[in-house]
Scaffold this motif. Sequence first.
Motif, mmCIF file in Angstrom:
data_model
loop_
_atom_site.group_PDB
_atom_site.id
_atom_site.type_symbol
_atom_site.label_atom_id
_atom_site.label_comp_id
_atom_site.label_asym_id
_atom_site.label_seq_id
_atom_site.Cartn_x
_atom_site.Cartn_y
_atom_site.Cartn_z
ATOM 1 N N MET A 1 0.844 -1.200 0.000
ATOM 2 C CA MET A 1 0.000 0.000 0.000
ATOM 3 C C MET A 1 0.880 1.251 0.000
ATOM 4 O O MET A 1 1.955 1.258 0.588
ATOM 5 N N MET A 2 0.344 2.290 -0.641
ATOM 6 C CA MET A 2 1.085 3.544 -0.724
ATOM 7 C C MET A 2 0.289 4.662 -0.054
ATOM 8 O O MET A 2 -0.946 4.704 -0.138
ATOM 9 N N ALA A 3 1.014 5.561 0.594
ATOM 10 C CA ALA A 3 0.390 6.751 1.176
ATOM 11 C C ALA A 3 0.703 7.938 0.272
ATOM 12 O O ALA A 3 1.848 8.127 -0.136
ATOM 13 N N THR A 4 -0.313 8.713 -0.058
ATOM 14 C CA THR A 4 -0.105 9.908 -0.874
ATOM 15 C C THR A 4 0.124 11.097 0.049
ATOM 16 O O THR A 4 -0.706 11.387 0.916
ATOM 17 N N ILE A 5 1.265 11.759 -0.127
ATOM 18 C CA ILE A 5 1.553 12.950 0.683
ATOM 19 C C ILE A 5 1.403 14.193 -0.187
ATOM 20 O O ILE A 5 1.686 14.180 -1.379
ATOM 21 N N LYS A 6 0.934 15.252 0.427
ATOM 22 C CA LYS A 6 0.645 16.505 -0.272
ATOM 23 C C LYS A 6 1.431 17.615 0.416
ATOM 24 O O LYS A 6 1.230 17.873 1.611
ATOM 25 N N ILE A 7 2.337 18.271 -0.335
ATOM 26 C CA ILE A 7 3.244 19.261 0.240
ATOM 27 C C ILE A 7 3.002 20.634 -0.389
ATOM 28 O O ILE A 7 2.975 20.751 -1.619
ATOM 29 N N PRO A 8 2.843 21.695 0.423
ATOM 30 C CA PRO A 8 2.651 23.037 -0.131
ATOM 31 C C PRO A 8 3.814 23.442 -1.047
ATOM 32 O O PRO A 8 4.981 23.179 -0.740
ATOM 33 N N TYR A 9 3.467 24.074 -2.170
ATOM 34 C CA TYR A 9 4.471 24.520 -3.139
ATOM 35 C C TYR A 9 3.900 25.707 -3.897
ATOM 36 O O TYR A 9 2.819 25.587 -4.494
ATOM 37 N N ALA A 10 4.608 26.856 -3.840
ATOM 38 C CA ALA A 10 4.108 28.079 -4.464
ATOM 39 C C ALA A 10 2.672 28.312 -3.986
ATOM 40 O O ALA A 10 2.404 28.297 -2.796
ATOM 41 N N LYS A 11 1.733 28.476 -4.919
ATOM 42 C CA LYS A 11 0.343 28.683 -4.510
ATOM 43 C C LYS A 11 -0.489 27.408 -4.655
ATOM 44 O O LYS A 11 -1.720 27.450 -4.648
ATOM 45 N N GLY A 12 0.214 26.272 -4.784
ATOM 46 C CA GLY A 12 -0.466 24.990 -4.900
ATOM 47 C C GLY A 12 0.200 23.928 -4.051
ATOM 48 O O GLY A 12 0.665 24.213 -2.948
ATOM 49 N N PHE A 13 0.280 22.713 -4.590
ATOM 50 C CA PHE A 13 0.859 21.597 -3.841
ATOM 51 C C PHE A 13 1.643 20.684 -4.785
ATOM 52 O O PHE A 13 1.442 20.702 -5.999
ATOM 53 N N MET A 14 2.521 19.880 -4.201
ATOM 54 C CA MET A 14 3.167 18.787 -4.909
ATOM 55 C C MET A 14 2.806 17.498 -4.187
ATOM 56 O O MET A 14 2.638 17.493 -2.963
ATOM 57 N N GLU A 15 2.690 16.418 -4.949
ATOM 58 C CA GLU A 15 2.304 15.138 -4.351
ATOM 59 C C GLU A 15 3.304 14.049 -4.707
ATOM 60 O O GLU A 15 4.008 14.133 -5.717
ATOM 61 N N ALA A 16 3.360 13.032 -3.851
ATOM 62 C CA ALA A 16 4.165 11.836 -4.127
ATOM 63 C C ALA A 16 3.586 10.680 -3.323
ATOM 64 O O ALA A 16 2.859 10.892 -2.344
ATOM 65 N N ASN A 17 3.902 9.470 -3.730
ATOM 66 C CA ASN A 17 3.461 8.273 -3.022
ATOM 67 C C ASN A 17 4.622 7.658 -2.257
ATOM 68 O O ASN A 17 5.717 7.492 -2.806
#
Length: 427
Positions: A1-17
């Motif tokens: 199983m993978m967890a999706t993380i959401k990181i603030p970036y500029a005025k949006g976000f970046m994601e990774a598993n």
Amino acid sequence: MMATIKIPYAKGFMEANIPDGQLLAVLQSKAHAYRPSAGEEELVQQALEEPIASLRLRELAKGKRKIVIIASDHTRPVPSKIIAPLMLREIRAGNPDAEITFLIATGFHRATSKAELIEKFGEEIVNTEQIVMHDCLDLKNMVNIGVLPSGGQIVINKLAMEADLLVSEGFIEPHFFAGFSGGRKSVLPGIVSEVTVLANHCAKFIASDKARAGILEGNPLHVDMLYAAQQAKLAFIVNVAIDAEKKIIRAFAGDPVAAHAEGCAFVGELASVQAVPADIVITSNGGYPLDQNLYQAVKGMSAAEATVRQGGVIIICAACNDGHGGEAFYNWFTEASGRPEKVMEKIMRIESDRTIADQWEAQILARIQLKAQVIVVTDQCDPALVENMNMKVAATLTEAVRMAQGIVGEQATFTVVPDGVSVIVRD
């Protein structure tokens, strides 16, 4: 199983598993889940109506001709659009004829552009109120008012000293070497000269184990800052605490020491998290406006530093669309061929009264790099700038995760600190 993380970036976000079994913890300030007791404007208005250890601002304004409001610059997410109009209304309720000037506390940063001022204050204030940009190098607009406890000269903007009433607005968050932002920091480094900033930000103070996020008692930088604000006769502050959406969740107004102390206690309680050591730590500067350059990104890195294992990897998502953020800061690394040990060795030899511009930021970045490899995630900055400062660069968070695993292994453990500037990571 993978967890999706959401990181603030500029005025949006970046994601990774991240593989579930390798993700040890996600460290977040409780401020992000805090439910305020009222709306943003109402919170600030309540604080103005019930100031801490002070008369109301309207009472202080009576009979004062020149009133200066110190305001934060473009690098701080202070919700001035909400705070400033309420402060103006409060001052004019007590003194409709006051000559009010906003003095932008740029500290050691570049000047704030008109577009940035409009985004910060709104068009009405920018077009109708007097706004002056502080310039720490403009000595003809400075005056010497004494000596800091550390021995440095207090050279401060004349406008502040000529004011009949000096007040400030700002916000309180953990600060990576001053303990907390807000309060006294509006004065030092906000509106003082280069000479004063350099004296306060000396290598000895930055190296102190008390010069860390969340620590005020015994913090040598804080001692200087507090003294400078008192000598400048800072009389009243309006400081707010904000959440991840940059929304106000509490407001503190009144005496610069007492109101700031109450605000720091509130923020400190919400922001404190326990370190969970990991091979790879992923963080950010909370997105815009604090992630506009590498200089500011060191703040988020310092939170990751507190929970990354020796020899591990720090991944920081920061747009850095404004580049390195300081030529002197950048040159510390280019002139040392990017070697952090060389940067640190050179800085620690510098006497307190010989501090060089931006050496404090270089000192902290070198300290971080001596503990961990840093990968900056950006698609808005020249990769060469990042690489010249002994850091790796990735265009996406997924790419950075792969790079980090290539350094410390496929089975590496992860700790995620989504907003590094909002937390105090305690051992």
